[in-house]
Design a protein around this motif. Sequence first.
Motif, PDB file in Angstrom:
ATOM      1  N   GLY A   1     -35.917   0.025 -20.151  1.00  0.00           N
ATOM      2  CA  GLY A   1     -36.558   0.426 -21.414  1.00  0.00           C
ATOM      3  C   GLY A   1     -38.000   0.839 -21.166  1.00  0.00           C
ATOM      4  O   GLY A   1     -38.491   0.819 -20.026  1.00  0.00           O
ATOM      5  N   ASP A   2     -38.691   1.237 -22.243  1.00  0.00           N
ATOM      6  CA  ASP A   2     -40.065   1.723 -22.095  1.00  0.00           C
ATOM      7  C   ASP A   2     -40.998   0.640 -21.567  1.00  0.00           C
ATOM      8  O   ASP A   2     -40.993  -0.497 -22.050  1.00  0.00           O
ATOM      9  CB  ASP A   2     -40.580   2.227 -23.451  1.00  0.00           C
ATOM     10  N   ASN A   3     -41.801   0.995 -20.602  1.00  0.00           N
ATOM     11  CA  ASN A   3     -42.805   0.094 -20.025  1.00  0.00           C
ATOM     12  C   ASN A   3     -43.863   0.960 -19.349  1.00  0.00           C
ATOM     13  O   ASN A   3     -43.620   2.133 -19.083  1.00  0.00           O
ATOM     14  CB  ASN A   3     -42.145  -0.858 -19.012  1.00  0.00           C
TER      15      ASN A   3
ATOM     16  N   GLY B   1     -41.581   9.148 -15.680  1.00  0.00           N
ATOM     17  CA  GLY B   1     -41.854   7.717 -15.582  1.00  0.00           C
ATOM     18  C   GLY B   1     -40.559   6.912 -15.531  1.00  0.00           C
ATOM     19  O   GLY B   1     -40.383   6.052 -14.672  1.00  0.00           O
ATOM     20  N   HIS B   2     -39.627   7.226 -16.446  1.00  0.00           N
ATOM     21  CA  HIS B   2     -38.348   6.497 -16.423  1.00  0.00           C
ATOM     22  C   HIS B   2     -37.697   6.609 -15.039  1.00  0.00           C
ATOM     23  O   HIS B   2     -37.173   5.626 -14.504  1.00  0.00           O
ATOM     24  CB  HIS B   2     -37.394   7.069 -17.477  1.00  0.00           C
ATOM     25  N   ILE B   3     -37.714   7.804 -14.471  1.00  0.00           N
ATOM     26  CA  ILE B   3     -37.102   8.009 -13.145  1.00  0.00           C
ATOM     27  C   ILE B   3     -37.828   7.151 -12.101  1.00  0.00           C
ATOM     28  O   ILE B   3     -37.209   6.522 -11.241  1.00  0.00           O
ATOM     29  CB  ILE B   3     -37.129   9.512 -12.764  1.00  0.00           C
TER      30      ILE B   3
ATOM     31  N   HIS C   1     -45.522  12.501 -17.508  1.00  0.00           N
ATOM     32  CA  HIS C   1     -44.389  12.834 -18.381  1.00  0.00           C
ATOM     33  C   HIS C   1     -43.503  11.583 -18.490  1.00  0.00           C
ATOM     34  O   HIS C   1     -43.149  10.976 -17.468  1.00  0.00           O
ATOM     35  CB  HIS C   1     -43.617  14.001 -17.766  1.00  0.00           C
ATOM     36  N   HIS C   2     -43.153  11.212 -19.732  1.00  0.00           N
ATOM     37  CA  HIS C   2     -42.424   9.961 -19.967  1.00  0.00           C
ATOM     38  C   HIS C   2     -41.107   9.879 -19.162  1.00  0.00           C
ATOM     39  O   HIS C   2     -40.764   8.814 -18.631  1.00  0.00           O
ATOM     40  CB  HIS C   2     -42.148   9.843 -21.476  1.00  0.00           C
ATOM     41  N   ILE C   3     -40.381  10.984 -19.100  1.00  0.00           N
ATOM     42  CA  ILE C   3     -39.086  10.946 -18.391  1.00  0.00           C
ATOM     43  C   ILE C   3     -39.288  10.842 -16.872  1.00  0.00           C
ATOM     44  O   ILE C   3     -38.529  10.156 -16.181  1.00  0.00           O
ATOM     45  CB  ILE C   3     -38.220  12.172 -18.772  1.00  0.00           C
TER      46      ILE C   3
END
Length: 333
Positions: free
Chosen positions: A301-303, A114-116, A110-112
């Motif tokens: 940012g996105d990575n 991932g951000h965490i 899940h992208h979020i």
Amino acid sequence: MNILAIETSCDETGVAITRNGREILANEVFSQADLHALYGGVVPEIASRNHIIVLTKLMESALSKADLTKADLEAIAVTYAPGLIGALLVGVNFAKSMAYALGIPLIPVHHIRGHIAANYIAYPELKPPFLCLVVSGGHSQLVDVRDYTDMSIIGATRDDAAGECFDKVARVLGLGYPGGKALDDLAQGGDDKAYTLPRSTIDGHPLDMSFSGLKTAVLNLIHNADQKGETLDRKGLAASFAAAISDTLVPRTMQAAAEQNYKHIAVAGGVAANSRIRRDLESAAKDADCTLYLPPLFLCGDNAAMIACQAYFEPKPGLLDNLDLNAYATKPL
Ligand SMILES: Nc1ncnc2c1ncn2[C@@H]1O[C@H](COP(=O)(O)OP(=O)(O)OP(=O)(O)O)[C@@H](O)[C@H]1O
Ligand SMILES: [Mg+2]
């Protein structure tokens, strides 16, 4: 464990390889921002097409930078939600093909989450539980991270995300797309009391937020000044706007941490790069005797490194488990 991850949820194409979750061996990011700037925002079809064009090259470059071959990979991870559906599907199908061809498991992320997880890379000592403020282009959430894969949202925006708001104001000020960083730069040295801007609250839901009133107030202010031929204090407006966003995010973050009895607070997402928000969080965390985890800008940012990191903590699937994986534009955390 060497995990190669693919991130294509929006307009950044990312391929990364991490070892045992927290160690980055390669982190390739191709930003399509210039391609979309012409249109003032992301054009989904252009994003999907460009993910297709650059993915193979990025994968080869990541392997070369990590000094590995495909045979050294032990799992493939991929962002499967949330995001632009066409863009996600490119990454999901690329990842499926790689996992199948190499005979290694596919781990959906899940992208979020991932951000965490960007925080686990930046701070090897960080372990759940902690409170995480997620502020990105599409999300503004307070997340109770009980464990690596057990988390829930305890406060969120009811309308616009903070990043969306930064981008819209920046666009009207002629700062291009995406404008968060440019607006942050413009705010440096500006008077944060130059303009009185609203700070919305939601009755009965103190941890929830609303940014649409703030956005409309700023856009009206700019248009009114334009119509009357008045000169705007652009630096003052940028600083006042950043202060209003920060005044919404920071006290709620501190309240959420106090309510959950957490002394550890992490921040995630592209807007976590904002200098005003970082400064205010640092001072609030110090006052509350909390430890603050702020990822370095390249991990905000996105990575794909953050995706590979989170994949390490997700349950390990069997070889054929996820070959029917689909992508989802929205998906609960
Ligand atoms: N210094 C900054 N100040 C404010 N905003 C910033 C700054 N740097 C980047 N941003 C904003 O961060 C956002 C991009 O963050 P991110 O890549 O995490 O979002 P996204 O992936 O598009 O959305 P989501 O993660 O919610 O799907 C953009 O809105 C951008 O303007
Ligand atoms: Mg993102």
